[in-house]
Write an enzyme that holds these catalytic residues in place. Sequence first.
Site, short mmCIF file in Angstrom:
data_model
loop_
_atom_site.label_atom_id
_atom_site.label_comp_id
_atom_site.label_asym_id
_atom_site.label_seq_id
_atom_site.Cartn_x
_atom_site.Cartn_y
_atom_site.Cartn_z
N CYS A 18 -0.99 -3.32 15.36
CA CYS A 18 -0.73 -2.94 13.97
C CYS A 18 -1.18 -4.03 13.00
O CYS A 18 -0.86 -5.21 13.16
CB CYS A 18 0.76 -2.67 13.78
SG CYS A 18 1.17 -2.11 12.11
N GLU A 25 9.07 -2.41 8.40
CA GLU A 25 9.98 -1.67 9.28
C GLU A 25 11.18 -1.23 8.42
O GLU A 25 12.01 -2.06 8.04
CB GLU A 25 10.40 -2.57 10.45
CG GLU A 25 11.59 -2.07 11.26
CD GLU A 25 11.45 -0.63 11.76
OE1 GLU A 25 10.38 -0.26 12.27
OE2 GLU A 25 12.43 0.13 11.61
N CYS A 80 -1.88 1.90 7.95
CA CYS A 80 -1.08 0.81 8.50
C CYS A 80 -1.54 -0.58 8.10
O CYS A 80 -1.89 -1.40 8.94
CB CYS A 80 -1.06 0.90 10.01
SG CYS A 80 -0.76 2.55 10.59
N CYS A 111 5.41 -7.48 7.79
CA CYS A 111 6.34 -6.97 8.80
C CYS A 111 6.55 -8.05 9.85
O CYS A 111 5.66 -8.82 10.14
CB CYS A 111 5.73 -5.72 9.46
SG CYS A 111 6.83 -4.90 10.63
N SER A 123 8.48 5.23 16.95
CA SER A 123 7.19 4.77 17.45
C SER A 123 7.39 4.31 18.88
O SER A 123 7.87 3.21 19.13
CB SER A 123 6.67 3.63 16.58
OG SER A 123 6.51 4.10 15.26
N SER A 125 10.11 6.36 9.80
CA SER A 125 9.57 5.94 11.09
C SER A 125 10.06 4.56 11.46
O SER A 125 10.04 3.64 10.64
CB SER A 125 8.03 5.95 11.01
OG SER A 125 7.47 5.59 12.25
N GLU A 144 0.82 -1.21 0.00
CA GLU A 144 0.00 0.00 0.00
C GLU A 144 0.85 1.26 0.00
O GLU A 144 1.93 1.29 0.57
CB GLU A 144 -0.84 0.08 1.28
CG GLU A 144 -1.66 -1.12 1.57
CD GLU A 144 -2.35 -1.02 2.94
OE1 GLU A 144 -3.02 -1.98 3.31
OE2 GLU A 144 -2.20 0.00 3.63
N1 SAH Z 1 7.61 0.09 11.27
C1 SAH Z 1 7.64 1.52 11.37
C2 SAH Z 1 6.80 2.25 10.34
C3 SAH Z 1 5.41 1.75 10.03
S1 SAH Z 1 4.03 2.04 11.11
C4 SAH Z 1 7.27 1.97 12.76
O1 SAH Z 1 6.91 1.13 13.57
O2 SAH Z 1 7.38 3.14 13.05
C5 SAH Z 1 3.67 3.73 11.08
C6 SAH Z 1 3.10 4.20 12.43
O3 SAH Z 1 1.73 3.81 12.63
C7 SAH Z 1 3.87 3.69 13.60
O4 SAH Z 1 4.06 4.73 14.53
C8 SAH Z 1 2.93 2.64 14.16
O5 SAH Z 1 3.23 2.35 15.48
C9 SAH Z 1 1.59 3.28 13.93
N2 SAH Z 1 0.44 2.38 14.00
C10 SAH Z 1 0.38 1.09 13.66
N3 SAH Z 1 -0.85 0.60 13.89
C11 SAH Z 1 -1.59 1.60 14.38
C12 SAH Z 1 -2.96 1.71 14.81
N4 SAH Z 1 -3.79 0.68 14.79
N5 SAH Z 1 -3.37 2.92 15.25
C13 SAH Z 1 -2.53 3.99 15.27
N6 SAH Z 1 -1.25 3.94 14.88
C14 SAH Z 1 -0.78 2.75 14.45
#
Ligand code: SAH
Length: 340
Positions: free
Chosen positions: A117, A158, A329, A110, A212, A189, A90
């Site tokens: 997530c 990631e 996400c 991931c 995160s 991120s 996506e």
């Molecule tokens: N792997 C990386 C980047 C991808 S996720 C990371 O962990 O930062 C992008 C962001 O969305 C991250 O901050 C993640 O923690 C957040 N995220 C994932 N699932 C989510 C959800 N259900 N609600 C809100 N934020 C979420």
Amino acid sequence: MMDIRSMDPEELAQLCRSMGEPAFRGKQLFQWLNRGVSSFQEMTDLPKGLREQLAERCVLCPPAVERKQVSALDGTIKYLWRMGDGNCIESVLMRYQHGNTVCISSQVGCRMGCVFCASTIGGKVRDLTAGELLDQVLFTQLDSGVPISNIVLMGIGEPLDNFDCVMKFLNLVNRPDGMNIGMRHISLSTCGLAEEIDKLARYRLQLTLSVSLHAPDNETRDRLMPVNRAFPVERLFRSCRRYFEETGRRISYEYAMIDRINDADWQADLLAEQLKGQPGHVNLIPLNDVRESGLRPSRRTAQFQHRLEAHGVTVTVRRRLGSDIDASCGQLRRKQMLQP
Ligand code: SAH
């Protein structure tokens, strides 16, 4: 087959030379690739012989639009791309005042296993190549007709778990003879791979690093994010402090507000305590519902924000774009996986 989409002009020049052509053909080739052509035949200013040799040794396979959803609320566009090997990823195009931003994926799936997530369901299938990272930016721009000025590496995967391809991509997308997107317009991120944060710091890039965090204490963070068992909060913050010292760039801490898990006053106090002496900024995110997780969005976001602010922490609350189109996400890919 050679991965020509991931090559920079110097590597392309090398390739052209190996095919008996002058090096400047590499530049031409790079320009064609950055226009999103889908066959070597279209590269009309390259000699026919070179085009044929290239077609024999490389495949050009732009991602196909498998699904496209446009938000009626804010014009956010979510793409589900199907790649050459059949896997889907996506990208999301968001319209902000400060520029049109595309959020791209770095892996198919991931393996980090964060419980809230959707990207993590089904684990990691494979890394994306530098070319596949670049294609998401290029084809989002070409398909939508919207000029893109900003990139966030916050989609599926990631990015620091795919370090080399991500570094290669950053170099490609940043080139003035390519898409020419400045490092200050790029955010990356990470869930907190501390050793890779240390490695990234040494490149001294001017991009924005987002971490995160989601919890300031190890007990909660262990429960939400398995990566915390490898790199606990203190270790992570040590790398973050070092990152700031090396690069001079303030880190942005992502914090998804989860009902009665990470939204207590004591957690705001602890977070503020940990951020003391390191310039950073906290981004509170309303939790997006992922049914499998059993977690619910917090109703204390405003209190949490004010409590942090009372300690002098800079806080923003993220706007929800595209909430009508599963724009977060891995939610669209998840849907596709459940009902193919
Ligand atoms: N792997 C990386 C980047 C991808 S996720 C990371 O962990 O930062 C992008 C962001 O969305 C991250 O901050 C993640 O923690 C957040 N995220 C994932 N699932 C989510 C959800 N259900 N609600 C809100 N934020 C979420």
